[in-house]
Motif scaffolding. Structure first.
Motif, mmCIF file in Angstrom:
data_model
loop_
_atom_site.group_PDB
_atom_site.id
_atom_site.type_symbol
_atom_site.label_atom_id
_atom_site.label_comp_id
_atom_site.label_asym_id
_atom_site.label_seq_id
_atom_site.Cartn_x
_atom_site.Cartn_y
_atom_site.Cartn_z
ATOM 1 N N GLU A 102 0.816 -1.218 0.000
ATOM 2 C CA GLU A 102 0.000 0.000 0.000
ATOM 3 C C GLU A 102 0.847 1.264 0.000
ATOM 4 O O GLU A 102 0.792 2.071 0.920
ATOM 5 C CB GLU A 102 -0.949 0.004 1.206
ATOM 6 C CG GLU A 102 -1.983 -1.103 1.138
ATOM 7 C CD GLU A 102 -3.070 -0.915 2.164
ATOM 8 O OE1 GLU A 102 -3.176 0.187 2.717
ATOM 9 O OE2 GLU A 102 -3.808 -1.869 2.417
ATOM 10 N N ILE A 103 1.630 1.425 -1.064
ATOM 11 C CA ILE A 103 2.466 2.617 -1.141
ATOM 12 C C ILE A 103 2.233 3.342 -2.456
ATOM 13 O O ILE A 103 1.808 2.750 -3.452
ATOM 14 C CB ILE A 103 3.965 2.283 -1.001
ATOM 15 C CG1 ILE A 103 4.425 1.337 -2.122
ATOM 16 C CG2 ILE A 103 4.261 1.703 0.352
ATOM 17 C CD1 ILE A 103 5.907 1.117 -2.150
ATOM 18 N N THR A 104 2.528 4.626 -2.448
ATOM 19 C CA THR A 104 2.489 5.414 -3.665
ATOM 20 C C THR A 104 3.840 5.405 -4.352
ATOM 21 O O THR A 104 3.945 5.738 -5.520
ATOM 22 C CB THR A 104 2.111 6.874 -3.352
ATOM 23 O OG1 THR A 104 3.123 7.442 -2.515
ATOM 24 C CG2 THR A 104 0.772 6.948 -2.644
ATOM 25 N N GLY A 105 4.884 5.053 -3.630
ATOM 26 C CA GLY A 105 6.236 5.062 -4.170
ATOM 27 C C GLY A 105 7.079 6.195 -3.633
ATOM 28 O O GLY A 105 8.265 6.295 -3.930
ATOM 29 N N TYR A 106 6.494 7.081 -2.814
ATOM 30 C CA TYR A 106 7.238 8.211 -2.264
ATOM 31 C C TYR A 106 8.359 7.696 -1.352
ATOM 32 O O TYR A 106 8.151 6.768 -0.579
ATOM 33 C CB TYR A 106 6.281 9.124 -1.487
ATOM 34 C CG TYR A 106 6.793 10.528 -1.300
ATOM 35 C CD1 TYR A 106 6.671 11.460 -2.321
ATOM 36 C CD2 TYR A 106 7.412 10.909 -0.118
ATOM 37 C CE1 TYR A 106 7.140 12.748 -2.165
ATOM 38 C CE2 TYR A 106 7.884 12.196 0.048
ATOM 39 C CZ TYR A 106 7.744 13.122 -0.976
ATOM 40 O OH TYR A 106 8.227 14.388 -0.809
ATOM 41 N N PRO A 107 9.568 8.274 -1.431
ATOM 42 C CA PRO A 107 10.737 7.664 -0.769
ATOM 43 C C PRO A 107 10.671 7.585 0.743
ATOM 44 O O PRO A 107 11.282 6.701 1.327
ATOM 45 C CB PRO A 107 11.907 8.551 -1.221
ATOM 46 C CG PRO A 107 11.278 9.828 -1.675
ATOM 47 C CD PRO A 107 9.952 9.461 -2.240
ATOM 48 N N THR A 108 9.973 8.500 1.393
ATOM 49 C CA THR A 108 9.922 8.474 2.866
ATOM 50 C C THR A 108 8.604 7.935 3.399
ATOM 51 O O THR A 108 8.271 8.132 4.570
ATOM 52 C CB THR A 108 10.145 9.896 3.427
ATOM 53 O OG1 THR A 108 9.124 10.768 2.928
ATOM 54 C CG2 THR A 108 11.512 10.432 3.028
ATOM 55 N N GLU A 109 7.849 7.243 2.557
ATOM 56 C CA GLU A 109 6.516 6.772 2.940
ATOM 57 C C GLU A 109 6.578 5.760 4.083
ATOM 58 O O GLU A 109 7.447 4.890 4.120
ATOM 59 C CB GLU A 109 5.840 6.135 1.732
ATOM 60 C CG GLU A 109 4.365 5.899 1.901
ATOM 61 C CD GLU A 109 3.697 5.709 0.557
ATOM 62 O OE1 GLU A 109 2.475 5.545 0.535
ATOM 63 O OE2 GLU A 109 4.404 5.734 -0.468
ATOM 64 N N LYS A 110 5.664 5.882 5.027
ATOM 65 C CA LYS A 110 5.611 5.005 6.194
ATOM 66 C C LYS A 110 4.461 4.000 6.064
ATOM 67 O O LYS A 110 3.530 4.190 5.306
ATOM 68 C CB LYS A 110 5.424 5.834 7.475
ATOM 69 C CG LYS A 110 6.507 6.886 7.703
ATOM 70 C CD LYS A 110 7.872 6.254 7.826
ATOM 71 C CE LYS A 110 8.939 7.279 8.181
ATOM 72 N NZ LYS A 110 9.136 8.322 7.156
#
Length: 274
Positions: A132-140
């Motif tokens: 469940e990620i958008t791909g943003y590098p700092t995503e938690k």
């Protein structure tokens, strides 16, 4: 390949002793509940466990007095005053053994769950596990932020994320009825957040500099930058996307004059995503 483990600390601060902490709990499974609460009350069918009604330490007050002709065990005291124990016994909350030893009944249906300890091992890194990620590098990890927000706030409380990034914190706060403030100075972060609000956790590219092919021969070390603003050109793994979350649209955007023009373009794109 062995999994890569990452660990970090979550610090809890408060300006005063008046703070919110809703202790997280895990839901009971049938197997674990039946093992922990092994007795069933014949009259009601309620499942319960038996625990002592005394505690360590000598007390000179009510809890140190005799109850039903019995004194607390040496070096201990009753957990409740004799009058309270009488009331509990009248409600059927005291179990008496064949030898006359009293124990307290703790019912399963009175427990909200298993209290979570302060070491959390169940949350996976969002990027390494592709969850469940958008791909943003700092995503938690969304579930991690969900636990933190629900533990440290109540519905209608205000949650602030000073580095909003991909908007995970803001999305979770909205989902659980919290008000929120998100701050970021990156146009890609704002666009990522708005797209999440409109489309959920749909992949939007790698957000990192990378070559178009690992075997590509380039004359210099230049890399191709994937951009949010050319979404059709973004390259990403063809994976099944998570279900779309509820649209978040009850918010306002504020920016400095120097950023207003770029923000206007981002908002136009967000409107198209609706």
């Amino acid at each position: 390949m062995q999994p890569v483990w990452k660990s970090f600390f979550i610090l809890f601060y408060s300006k005063s002793d008046n703070y919110i902490w809703n202790r997280p709990v895990e839901e009971w499974t049938d197997k674990r509940a039946n093992k922990e609460y092994e007795y069933i009350e014949k009259e009601t069918g309620r499942r319960y466990k038996k625990v002592p009604i005394h505690a360590p330490g000598v007390r000179n007050g009510e809890t140190g007095k005799s109850w039903r002709g019995m004194n607390p065990p040496p070096g201990k005291h009753w957990q409740f005053a004799p009058q309270t124990l009488d009331e509990m016994d009248a409600r059927g909350e005291i179990y008496w053994s064949a030898t006359g030893n009293p124990r307290r009944k703790i019912y399963l249906d009175s427990s909200s769950g298993i209290p979570v300890q302060d070491i959390w091992l169940e949350f996976r890194d969002a990027h390494n596990q592709n969850i469940e990620i958008t791909g943003y590098p700092t995503e938690k990890n969304r579930d991690l932020l969900s636990r933190i927000i629900r533990a440290s706030s109540n519905p209608d409380d205000l949650v602030m994320d000073c580095f909003a990034g991909s908007g995970t914190t803001l999305s979770v706060a909205s989902e659980f009825g919290r008000k929120w403030i998100g701050i970021d100075n990156s146009s890609e972060a704002i666009a990522t957040t708005l797209r999440r609000f409109a489309k959920g956790c749909e992949r939007m590219g790698a957000f990192v500099s990378q070559r178009t092919s690992p075997h590509e021969n380039t004359s210099n070390d230049e890399s191709r930058q994937l951009s949010l603003f050319n979404l059709d050109e973004c390259r990403f793994k063809a994976e099944s996307l998570p279900e779309k979350s509820e649209i978040v649209n009850n918010f306002a955007l504020y920016a400095t004059d120097s950023f207003a023009g770029e923000l206007e373009d981002i908002v136009k794109q967000w409107i198209e995503w609706q």
